[in-house]
Design an enzyme around this catalytic site. Structure first.
Site, PDB file in Angstrom:
ATOM      1  N   TRP A 135       0.853  -1.189   0.000  1.00 30.54           N
ATOM      2  CA  TRP A 135       0.000   0.000   0.000  1.00 30.54           C
ATOM      3  C   TRP A 135       0.893   1.244   0.000  1.00 30.54           C
ATOM      4  CZ3 TRP A 135      -2.056   2.747   4.773  1.00 30.54           C
ATOM      5  CH2 TRP A 135      -3.096   3.637   4.445  1.00 30.54           C
ATOM      6  N   ASP A 216      -0.407  -5.218   9.274  1.00 27.04           N
ATOM      7  CA  ASP A 216      -1.491  -4.399   8.728  1.00 27.04           C
ATOM      8  C   ASP A 216      -2.689  -5.336   8.518  1.00 27.04           C
ATOM      9  OD1 ASP A 216      -3.221  -2.765   7.363  1.00 27.04           O
ATOM     10  OD2 ASP A 216      -1.687  -1.918   6.042  1.00 27.04           O
ATOM     11  N   LYS A 252     -13.536  -1.514   6.142  1.00 21.78           N
ATOM     12  CA  LYS A 252     -14.093  -2.490   5.213  1.00 21.78           C
ATOM     13  C   LYS A 252     -15.104  -3.401   5.882  1.00 21.78           C
ATOM     14  CE  LYS A 252     -11.041  -0.955   2.227  1.00 21.78           C
ATOM     15  NZ  LYS A 252     -10.162  -0.149   3.076  1.00 21.78           N
TER      16      LYS A 252
END
Length: 357
Positions: A135, A216, A252
């Protein structure tokens, strides 16, 4: 004239992701498709407010006991406790022995940022290994913090799989005590995760080199529809005796994108050490945003601590996860029907929001 000369401040280039989103929003083409932001959409291309989230928000709005007082610097206690149980498992020794430190953060990005700042302050090594690719914001945050970034091989583009040999070689050559970031599940941006056997090999190197692990974890439950399955790698780290720094996001899996709900959880050797760690995390939070916001965390805590709501949330997760799988299959099948050159089987092997070609 002394002081800052504002005329010398250069124009920063637009963010690689949100800059494209801005262009998308300005494009009048009715057939445009947004493939920029990693956010779930329904069949009409609209954001989906999870039914359990909508019901919880309505209930909270009618609760006369709710107010707008400051939360503690570390955040909403019910949220912190339920977040730790969600990622580690309610029966984890870390939970039962109170050997964890947790703080509420401004989204998963805030958790990553505070985690990296914590490591900069307290880890002797200032070297930080990131998977290639990763990312983009990981690189940006580390650059702002002045830490040395090194990339470890992760994805084999030619064979559309995890580059096991390169990854293990690079991590095995890392200086002792260096920091390493991994994606727990649904790797961003490839969608390709290590197998269980590969995770075990990664853990072996981390232990051998005494590497410090930052995880993460943005997609628990969203990736496969199974909360425990998605947490497998994290729980392996704990079982193998590693002290792990975990950055959780609820963007999410709860659809709370603009509420910015995150949690940073660190497993520790003892409850006493956990108290010290939490005190230092609280200092970093206090000097960054002072106090976190209440609404999104209250929604998450309410759902996670109510068995009926929790069951409904898991069903909402399965709806999203199943649809992602169906979209993958449809894309794969359409590419084959069109005779698109290349092998597209990797689309089905990937998981979560992303696929990498």
């Amino acid at each position: 004239m002394s002081g800052i000369d504002f005329s010398e401040i250069p124009l920063s280039p637009p963010d690689a992701v949100f800059g494209v989103l801005d262009s998308f929003n300005q494009d009048p083409d009715p057939n445009k498709v947004n493939l920029t932001i990693g956010a779930y959409r329904n069949d009409e291309g609209d954001p989906w407010v999870l039914p359990i989230v909508k019901a919880t928000e309505l209930a909270l709005a009618q609760d006369v006991l709710q107010d707008h007082e400051y939360l503690a610097i570390s955040g909403l206690s019910a949220f912190l406790e339920s977040s730790a149980k969600l990622v580690l498992g309610a029966s984890s020794p870390i939970i039962l022995e109170n050997r964890y430190a947790a703080v509420q953060t401004i989204g998963g990005t805030g958790a990553i940022r505070i985690g990296m700042e914590f490591l900069k302050k307290f880890n002797k090594s200032k070297v930080f290994y990131l998977p290639n690719p990763t990312w983009p914001n990981h690189n940006k945050i580390l650059t702002e913090l002045g830490l040395e970034i090194r990339m470890y091989r992760y994805y084999d583009v030619d064979r559309n799989r995890v580059d096991e040999e390169g990854m293990l070689e690079d991590l095995g050559a890392a200086p002792e005590g260096a920091n390493v970031l991994v994606h727990a599940v649904a790797h961003n941006p490839t969608g390709m995760d290590p197998t269980k056997e590969q995770w075990k090999k990664i853990v072996s190197i981390i232990r051998e080199r005494s590497l410090t692990l930052l995880v993460d974890f943005a997609y628990q439950g969203f990736a496969s529809g199974d909360l425990d399955k998605d947490a497998w790698a994290v729980r392996l780290f704990i079982e193998q005796g590693l002290n792990v720094i975990i950055a959780q996001s609820y963007s999410k899996n709860f659809g709370l994108y603009n509420e910015r709900v995150g949690c940073l959880t660190i497993s520790c050797p003892t409850p006493e050490i956990a108290s010290c760690v939490k005190s230092q995390l609280s200092v970093l939070c206090r000097t960054t945003w002072s106090n976190p916001s209440n609404h999104g965390a209250r929604v998450v805590a309410t759902v996670l601590n109510n068995p009926a709501m929790y069951a409904e949330w898991k069903e909402n997760l399965r709806v999203m996860s199943n649809r992602l799988g169906q979209m993958r299959q449809a894309l794969h099948d359409r590419l084959r029907v069109l005779g698109t050159p290349g092998n597209w089987e990797h689309i089905l092997a990937h998981i979560g929001m992303f696929s990498y070609t």
